[in-house]
Design a protein around this motif. Structure first.
Motif, mmCIF file in Angstrom:
data_model
loop_
_atom_site.group_PDB
_atom_site.id
_atom_site.type_symbol
_atom_site.label_atom_id
_atom_site.label_comp_id
_atom_site.label_asym_id
_atom_site.label_seq_id
_atom_site.Cartn_x
_atom_site.Cartn_y
_atom_site.Cartn_z
ATOM 1 N N LEU A 121 42.104 -38.115 -24.224
ATOM 2 C CA LEU A 121 41.325 -37.226 -24.851
ATOM 3 C C LEU A 121 40.080 -37.312 -23.930
ATOM 4 C CD1 LEU A 121 41.176 -35.072 -26.941
ATOM 5 C CD2 LEU A 121 39.789 -36.938 -28.486
ATOM 6 N N LEU A 122 39.929 -36.028 -23.126
ATOM 7 C CA LEU A 122 38.793 -36.046 -22.067
ATOM 8 C C LEU A 122 37.742 -34.901 -22.441
ATOM 9 C CD1 LEU A 122 41.100 -36.034 -19.217
ATOM 10 C CD2 LEU A 122 39.723 -38.048 -20.017
ATOM 11 N N PRO A 123 36.757 -34.973 -21.937
ATOM 12 C CA PRO A 123 35.485 -33.829 -22.241
ATOM 13 C C PRO A 123 36.153 -32.700 -21.592
ATOM 14 C CG PRO A 123 34.628 -35.450 -20.723
ATOM 15 C CD PRO A 123 36.051 -35.880 -21.313
ATOM 16 N N GLY A 124 35.984 -31.532 -22.220
ATOM 17 C CA GLY A 124 36.484 -30.160 -21.880
ATOM 18 C C GLY A 124 35.446 -29.577 -20.916
ATOM 19 N N PRO A 125 35.559 -28.386 -20.580
ATOM 20 C CA PRO A 125 36.742 -27.502 -21.099
ATOM 21 C C PRO A 125 38.128 -27.764 -20.622
ATOM 22 C CG PRO A 125 35.363 -26.146 -19.891
ATOM 23 C CD PRO A 125 34.637 -27.384 -19.952
ATOM 24 N N ALA A 126 39.141 -27.131 -21.035
ATOM 25 C CA ALA A 126 40.342 -27.145 -19.988
ATOM 26 C C ALA A 126 40.318 -26.859 -18.665
ATOM 27 C CB ALA A 126 41.579 -26.451 -20.535
ATOM 28 N N THR A 127 39.424 -25.726 -18.275
ATOM 29 C CA THR A 127 39.402 -25.458 -16.970
ATOM 30 C C THR A 127 38.766 -26.712 -15.984
ATOM 31 O OG1 THR A 127 37.142 -24.309 -17.174
ATOM 32 C CG2 THR A 127 39.349 -23.069 -17.152
ATOM 33 N N ARG A 128 38.176 -27.526 -16.687
ATOM 34 C CA ARG A 128 37.313 -28.505 -15.828
ATOM 35 C C ARG A 128 38.410 -29.513 -15.569
ATOM 36 N NH1 ARG A 128 33.961 -33.351 -18.016
ATOM 37 N NH2 ARG A 128 33.048 -34.136 -16.372
ATOM 38 N N ILE A 129 39.148 -30.027 -16.387
ATOM 39 C CA ILE A 129 40.296 -30.956 -16.064
ATOM 40 C C ILE A 129 41.272 -30.396 -15.319
ATOM 41 C CG2 ILE A 129 41.796 -32.447 -17.398
ATOM 42 C CD1 ILE A 129 38.892 -33.056 -17.916
ATOM 43 N N TRP A 130 41.623 -29.200 -15.597
ATOM 44 C CA TRP A 130 42.657 -28.507 -14.627
ATOM 45 C C TRP A 130 42.335 -28.545 -13.208
ATOM 46 C CZ3 TRP A 130 47.451 -26.600 -15.107
ATOM 47 C CH2 TRP A 130 47.845 -25.771 -14.248
ATOM 48 N N ALA A 131 41.070 -28.614 -13.120
ATOM 49 C CA ALA A 131 40.577 -28.739 -11.921
ATOM 50 C C ALA A 131 40.799 -30.040 -11.020
ATOM 51 C CB ALA A 131 39.065 -28.310 -11.460
ATOM 52 N N TYR A 132 40.501 -30.767 -11.975
ATOM 53 C CA TYR A 132 40.806 -32.459 -11.678
ATOM 54 C C TYR A 132 42.441 -32.533 -11.420
ATOM 55 C CZ TYR A 132 36.241 -34.624 -12.414
ATOM 56 O OH TYR A 132 35.188 -35.179 -12.632
ATOM 57 N N LEU A 133 43.189 -31.610 -11.817
ATOM 58 C CA LEU A 133 44.582 -31.961 -11.628
ATOM 59 C C LEU A 133 45.061 -31.008 -10.232
ATOM 60 C CD1 LEU A 133 46.285 -31.011 -15.082
ATOM 61 C CD2 LEU A 133 45.628 -33.200 -14.001
ATOM 62 N N THR A 134 44.379 -29.925 -9.995
ATOM 63 C CA THR A 134 44.768 -29.064 -9.033
ATOM 64 C C THR A 134 43.906 -29.317 -7.658
ATOM 65 O OG1 THR A 134 43.676 -27.473 -9.984
ATOM 66 C CG2 THR A 134 45.790 -27.791 -10.667
#
Length: 177
Positions: free
Chosen positions: A24-37
């Motif tokens: 469980l990570l601080p959002g939003p999803a677009t922020r975590i998506w950036a850490y993936l891509t």
């Protein structure tokens, strides 16, 4: 409601040779998506490598685990200062789901599920047949997620290699008793 898996951060074998681990990570999803891509953000917790966000696109991942934390801890014997692997994006639904091939295993799927102002990141790594590889992968995902969580929460991360070594021992006991 928080599941047991989310509470203790440890991955589980959800079917033979498939590791599932959540964080469980601080959002939003677009922020975590950036850490993936995004290569620069992914480099900070996992591995660098440009990624076109389209199925079929190659991804050349470059791990430099000594650079993830300061200090990095003691690198285990048999690991070099750099590791490379060419993968391929096999499915993508931004910013919710990303699947990539992963060496000789069945691939990895990252799923993001927003939960209020946080995001549940679920990683499913399939067909990890070799028990030694399973131990390394389990400890690896866990240790790398610890670094990602520290980056996302802007807190210090434990020395990566020392954490990985400790986690490998814990996973050996949890998975194989």
């Amino acid at each position: 409601m928080t599941t047991m898996l989310e509470q203790d951060h440890f991955g589980l074998l959800t079917e033979p040779a498939t590791l599932t681990i959540t964080r469980l990570l601080p959002g939003p999803a677009t922020r975590i998506w950036a850490y993936l891509t995004d290569s620069e953000l992914r480099r900070q917790w996992l591995a660098a490598g440009a990624m076109k966000q389209m199925a079929g696109a190659p991804v050349d991942l470059v791990w430099r685990n000594d650079e993830l934390t300061d200090p990095s801890g003691t690198r285990p014997e048999g690991f070099g200062d750099e590791h490379r692997m060419t993968c391929e994006v096999t499915a993508i639904d931004a910013p919710r789901r990303l699947s990539i091939s992963w060496g000789s295993t069945g691939g990895v799927t990252f799923t993001l599920d927003e939960r209020g102002d946080e995001v549940l990141l679920t990683i499913v790594h399939k067909r990890i047949e070799d028990p030694e590889v399973l131990l390394n992968v389990s400890a690896g995902w866990h240790a790398h997620l610890d670094v990602l969580e520290a980056r996302a929460r802007e807190t210090p991360a434990a020395p990566h290699w020392d954490n990985w070594t400790r986690l490998r021992e814990v996973y050996a006991e949890r998975l194989f008793g």
